[in-house]
Design an enzyme around this catalytic site. Sequence first.
Site, PDB file in Angstrom:
ATOM      1  CB  CYS A 173      -0.904  -0.003   1.236  1.00  0.00           C
ATOM      2  SG  CYS A 173      -1.921  -1.489   1.405  1.00  0.00           S
ATOM      3  CG  LEU A 211      -2.334  -3.698  -4.255  1.00  0.00           C
ATOM      4  CD1 LEU A 211      -3.222  -3.469  -5.476  1.00  0.00           C
ATOM      5  CD2 LEU A 211      -0.871  -3.841  -4.669  1.00  0.00           C
ATOM      6  CB  ILE A 268      -2.714  -8.326  -0.750  1.00  0.00           C
ATOM      7  CG1 ILE A 268      -2.110  -7.262  -1.683  1.00  0.00           C
ATOM      8  CG2 ILE A 268      -2.050  -9.679  -0.938  1.00  0.00           C
ATOM      9  CD1 ILE A 268      -2.133  -7.609  -3.133  1.00  0.00           C
ATOM     10  CG  ASN A 304       3.891  -0.534   1.888  1.00  0.00           C
ATOM     11  OD1 ASN A 304       3.324  -1.412   1.246  1.00  0.00           O
ATOM     12  ND2 ASN A 304       5.057  -0.011   1.518  1.00  0.00           N
ATOM     13  N   GLY A 305       2.873  -3.445   3.550  1.00  0.00           N
ATOM     14  CA  GLY A 305       3.685  -4.651   3.579  1.00  0.00           C
ATOM     15  C   GLY A 305       2.898  -5.905   3.853  1.00  0.00           C
ATOM     16  CD  GLU A 306       0.962  -8.536   2.079  1.00  0.00           C
ATOM     17  OE1 GLU A 306       0.333  -9.113   3.005  1.00  0.00           O
ATOM     18  OE2 GLU A 306       0.409  -7.839   1.204  1.00  0.00           O
ATOM     19  CG  ASP A 327      -0.704  -8.430   7.179  1.00  0.00           C
ATOM     20  OD1 ASP A 327      -1.672  -7.751   6.804  1.00  0.00           O
ATOM     21  OD2 ASP A 327       0.375  -8.462   6.544  1.00  0.00           O
ATOM     22  N   GLY A 330      13.383 -12.242  -7.583  1.00  0.00           N
ATOM     23  CA  GLY A 330      14.570 -12.969  -7.132  1.00  0.00           C
ATOM     24  C   GLY A 330      15.689 -12.143  -6.540  1.00  0.00           C
TER      25      GLY A 330
END
Length: 626
Positions: A2, A50, A52, A75-77, A100, A365
Site C-alpha cells: 500500500c 492495494l 491483498i 505497507n507490507g506483509e 495482518d 529474485g
Amino acid sequence: MCGIAGIFNFDSEPVNRELLTRMTRVLSHRGPDDEEVCAWGNIGFGHRRLSIIDLSERGKQPMSNEDGTVWITYNGEIYNHLALRDELRKKGHLYRSQTDTETIIHLYEEEGPGCLEYLDGEFAFSIWDANKKVIFSARDRLGVKPFYYHISDARFIFASEIKAILPHPRLTRKIDLQALSHYLSFSVSPAPLTFFKDIFKLEAGHYLLVGGDGKIVKRQYWDCMPGPKIKCSEAEAIEAIRFKLEGSIRARLMSDVPFGVFLSGGLDSSTNVAFMSRSMAEPVKTFNVAIEGNYEYDESYFAESVSRNFHAEYNSIRINFEDFRGLFNNLAYYTDEPLCDYACIPNFYLAKLARQKGVSVIQVGEGNDELFCGYRSYAAILNLIKFYYPLPSLIKMPVFNLSRFILGKKMHYTVSRAARNQDVFLGGSYLFSEEEKVSLFKKSLNLKGMVTSEAYVSGIYRNLLSKFPQASPLDKMIYLDLKVRLPELLLMRADKMTMANSVEARLPFLDYQLVEYALRLPDNLKFFRNQTKYIFKKSLEGILPKEVIYQPKKGFAGSPLNMFGAEFQGYLKQTYKNTQPLLAEWFDTDNFKERLNFNRARMNFREGSKVWSLFSLMLWLERFLK
C-alpha cells in the site's frame, strides 16, 4: 502492499485534512483499491490500499485497536501473522478482520518497539500511540519497503514515497550535495540521505520514536551482520537451504488475489518457479521480458523451458528503444530519486504486463546473489586477494602496470587500490571515483566537510570489523552491498517499478532467517573452485535442469549499451540542453557534456553505466527541480 502518509504537528496546529488527502492521493498507484484519511487534532494518517489479504471493508486503514488508542497506517506483509494472531488472542486481544495489520497493532500493545523482533515479513509502518503521545515508525530488516520522512522543530511528515511529502507547503526543494556526490559513486544515495536536503530515508532494520515535543529517537533493531561460521557438511547445507527456501517461498504465497512470478530464465527466478509449483494447485503464472536486439543477454529460451518443465502459464513481452523512450519522461517520477539502473525500465514493463493479465502479487529474485556470492565482481576480488596480495612488492608494481592492458580500466583501478593496500571493493555498483567527481563538479563549489564515498565505505567496514573482527573479504563485500546497493538500489527498483503498476513484489530470498543462515555459511561453500553460488547451485540439482543451474550469469535485462545508438545520443543531447542551467549550479558543464559523448564500439559496461547515471540525474532534475 500500500501507500502510507502522515503529519504530526508539534505546535498543536490541527492537521490540514485537505493537504493530507492530497499527499495520500499522490500514492494512488500504490493503492488503487481504497483511500482513507484520519486526523486527531495535530496528528493525521493517510492510506492508499492495494487489497491483498481480506478484501472486505474490515481491512481498511488507518486501523485502530479496540478502544481507538493505537492507530496504524501500514505497507507490507507479515507472513507469520496467523501464528502471532493465535498467541495474541490467548492474551485477550479481539480481532475484527483477517488482516495482518491488526496483528501488528496488538503485538505493539504487548511489546512496544520490541514487537519488531517477532515480525517475519516486509513492512514499513507508523503507529500513533495516543496514550504515550508518540509515533512509532519502522522499516523491515532488509529494507524491502521504503519509508521517507521530514523532521523539523515544527513537524514530522512521512510517506512511502518522497513525492507524497513534497506537497507540504513548508518544504523547499533543495538538493543535498552529499547525496549527489555519493550517487555518482554508488549509483544511488545511501540512507539516510535522499536527493532532497530535508527529506530522509529510514535505514533498513531501524525504527523511529517521535514525541510531541519534537524529540526523535532512532534505533537499529537488526543488522545483516555475519557471525561465526557454521560447521556443516555440503549435504547438511543443501538440506538446510532447501528447507528454508521452500518455507520462505510457500509463506509468500499468502494472498487472496492472483499470484505470479517474474521469470528471467536465470537461476534465482527459476528457483522461485520450481518451489512455487510444488505449493500451488493451479499453474504458476510466469512473466518474462526480452529486449529486441539484446541477444547476448536474452534468457527467454530458458524462461520458456522452465515454464514448460513446471507446467506454468508463460507470458512474455519484447520491448525496444521506443518503449524505453516512452518511459523516460516518467522514470524519475516513479523512482523519486535517480536510480542508476537500466533494468528499471524492463522491470516496469514486466509489472505492467502482470497487471494487464490480472496479477497483482509477484515473487521476484533479488537478494540471492549477495547472500551466496553470485556476482562475478565478488569472484574477481577474491581471486585478486588470493593471487595478487601475496606477491612481493617488486613484482606487484609490474603486474599493476600490466593490468591496464590485460584487465581493463575497472580492474586496473581495483589493482591500483590493492597495490596501495586500500579497500578494493567499494560496492557492486560503484562508478565514479573521487578523482573523476572532482573533474565533474565545478571548481567554485564548496565541498568542505563532504564525506568522500571511499571514506563512507571505510566507515561501514570499520563498523563491521568492530563487531565481527574475523570478517573475511567475502563477508565485507556482502555486508557492504547489503547496507547500500541492495536496499537503496535493487530493492527500490523492485518496489518503485512494480508499485507504479499497482503490483506487489515479494522477495523470498530475503526471508531474514534464510539471510541469517546464509551469512554464517563458510566462504568455501559459496565460492569453490572458481564457481560462484557453489552450494546454492548444488542445492538445486535434481530440482532444476542442470542447463539452467550452470548457465553463465548474464544479469537481468543485460547491459545499457544496447540502447546506446544514434537515437539515444540525440535524446541525451536534448536532455542536456533542457537541464544545462540546472546542472551549472553544481557541475563544470563542459566536462559533464563531454562525459555524455560515447563511442558504442569502444564502450564497456561500466563506462556505459556512467553515461546512464548522468542521464538519470538529468531526468530527475528536469522532473523535480525545473
